[in-house]
Design an enzyme around this catalytic site. Structure first.
Site, short mmCIF file in Angstrom:
data_model
loop_
_atom_site.label_atom_id
_atom_site.label_comp_id
_atom_site.label_asym_id
_atom_site.label_seq_id
_atom_site.Cartn_x
_atom_site.Cartn_y
_atom_site.Cartn_z
N GLU A 181 43.67 -28.86 82.58
CA GLU A 181 43.16 -30.02 83.34
C GLU A 181 42.01 -30.69 82.59
O GLU A 181 41.85 -31.91 82.67
CB GLU A 181 42.74 -29.57 84.75
N SER B 84 50.36 -20.22 88.85
CA SER B 84 51.01 -19.83 90.10
C SER B 84 51.11 -18.31 90.28
O SER B 84 52.10 -17.80 90.80
CB SER B 84 52.40 -20.48 90.20
N GLU C 251 48.45 -20.30 79.82
CA GLU C 251 48.74 -21.03 81.05
C GLU C 251 49.72 -22.16 80.77
O GLU C 251 49.30 -23.25 80.34
CB GLU C 251 47.45 -21.62 81.63
N ASN D 181 39.68 -19.21 89.25
CA ASN D 181 39.19 -20.55 88.92
C ASN D 181 39.24 -21.38 90.18
O ASN D 181 40.32 -21.76 90.63
CB ASN D 181 40.09 -21.14 87.82
N TRP D 182 38.08 -21.67 90.75
CA TRP D 182 38.04 -22.43 92.00
C TRP D 182 38.22 -23.93 91.76
O TRP D 182 38.34 -24.70 92.70
CB TRP D 182 36.72 -22.17 92.74
N LYS D 183 38.21 -24.35 90.49
CA LYS D 183 38.34 -25.78 90.16
C LYS D 183 37.32 -26.59 90.97
O LYS D 183 36.22 -26.10 91.22
CB LYS D 183 39.77 -26.26 90.39
N GLY E 232 49.56 -24.64 89.52
CA GLY E 232 49.50 -25.30 90.82
C GLY E 232 50.85 -25.79 91.33
O GLY E 232 50.90 -26.57 92.28
N HIS F 162 40.84 -25.50 79.61
CA HIS F 162 41.84 -25.52 80.69
C HIS F 162 42.67 -26.80 80.54
O HIS F 162 42.15 -27.84 80.16
CB HIS F 162 41.14 -25.47 82.05
C1 PEP Z 1 44.56 -22.37 86.99
O1 PEP Z 1 43.90 -23.23 87.55
O2 PEP Z 1 44.17 -21.92 85.91
C2 PEP Z 1 45.78 -21.91 87.64
C3 PEP Z 1 46.50 -21.04 87.02
O3 PEP Z 1 46.07 -22.43 88.88
P1 PEP Z 1 47.17 -21.86 89.93
O4 PEP Z 1 47.00 -20.37 89.98
O5 PEP Z 1 46.83 -22.53 91.21
O6 PEP Z 1 48.52 -22.23 89.38
#
Ligand code: PEP
Length: 244
Positions: free
Chosen positions: A97, A204, A165, A11-13, A171, A95
């Site tokens: 976010e 992470s 998640e 996921n590049w967000k 993050g 997600h």
């Molecule tokens: C995500 O954005 O779904 C995610 C898990 O981010 P990260 O791996 O940076 O924690």
């Protein structure tokens, strides 16, 4: 690891310009025939150019969100059919976010998932507890509640992937213990409408912890944020999943 399909999803967000397509090209070249599904979900502006850049390879491209309606007066939004038209095969929905920044409820996520399935996309539906919910001992209640309300009728292993998640692990560099991940994934496996659905862990995941996470029963892969931006890091995670 269960017998469900293995998937490494990135996921590049809101990161990535056309120059960063080199990372996708490098990944496609490094893993011409990966032993697991490999997916990158760039921002909407890069879906079509990324799909073109990796055409002919096994690397799949997906979106990060779609609207619940098929078309119409929804300024700034993107429909599931537009994602398909741009070359996407998957879409991330719900997600944390999106749930936090855009107030998306599980009912909204479910409506978006229906639209995505109508368009032929595979949905990656995200669920996860906040730190306060974990501290209050509510993790399974929250996660299973989100699952129940976000996954639409007609969801099967062919059109739906679930990503666990924990919000506090995204993050932050913090991860749950392996036992905590296992507990949630075991509960998800028992609760999903199709027992063969792939269950991803996200939060992470890095080259250094991927192998131990993939060794957990009922973890079929990962949804990776920061570490998916660089082909070298994501490649190490893909190799760990192949080996699991
Ligand atoms: C995500 O954005 O779904 C995610 C898990 O981010 P990260 O791996 O940076 O924690």
């Amino acid at each position: 690891m269960s017998s469900a399909c293995k998937l490494a999803a990135g996921n590049w967000k809101m990161n990535g310009l056309r120059a960063d397509l080199d990372q996708a090209r490098a990944l496609a070249e490094a893993y011409p025939t990966p032993g697991c599904g490999v997916l990158l979900c760039p921002p909407a502006t890069l879906i079509a150019p990324m799909a073109a850049a990796v055409a002919g390879s096994a690397l799949m491209v997906g979106g990060q969100d779609c609207h619940a309606q098929d078309a119409g007066a929804h300024t700034g939004d993107i429909s599931a059919q537009m994602l398909v038209d741009a070359g996407a095969r998957h879409v991330i929905l719900g997600h944390s976010e999106r749930r936090a920044d855009h107030g998306e409820s599980s009912a909204t996520v479910g409506a978006k998932a229906r639209a995505a399935h109508r368009a032929g996309l595979v949905t990656i539906i995200c669920v996860g507890e906040t730190e306060a919910e974990r501290d209050a001992g509510r993790t399974l209640d929250v996660v299973l509640g989100q699952l129940r309300e976000s996954v639409p009728e007609g969801a099967t292993a062919a059109n739906t992937v679930i990503a666990y998640e924990p919000v506090w692990a995204i993050g932050t560099g913090r991860t749950p213990t392996l036992d905590q991940i296992a507990e949630v994934h075991d509960a998800l496996r028992a609760a999903v409408p199709d027992g063969a659905m792939s269950l991803l862990y996200g939060g992470s995941v890095k080259p250094g912890n991927a192998a131990e996470i993939f060794a957990i029963g009922n973890v079929d892969g990962a949804l990776v944020g920061g570490a998916s931006l660089k082909a070298d890091d994501f490649g190490t995670i893909i190799a760990a999943l192949e080996a699991a």
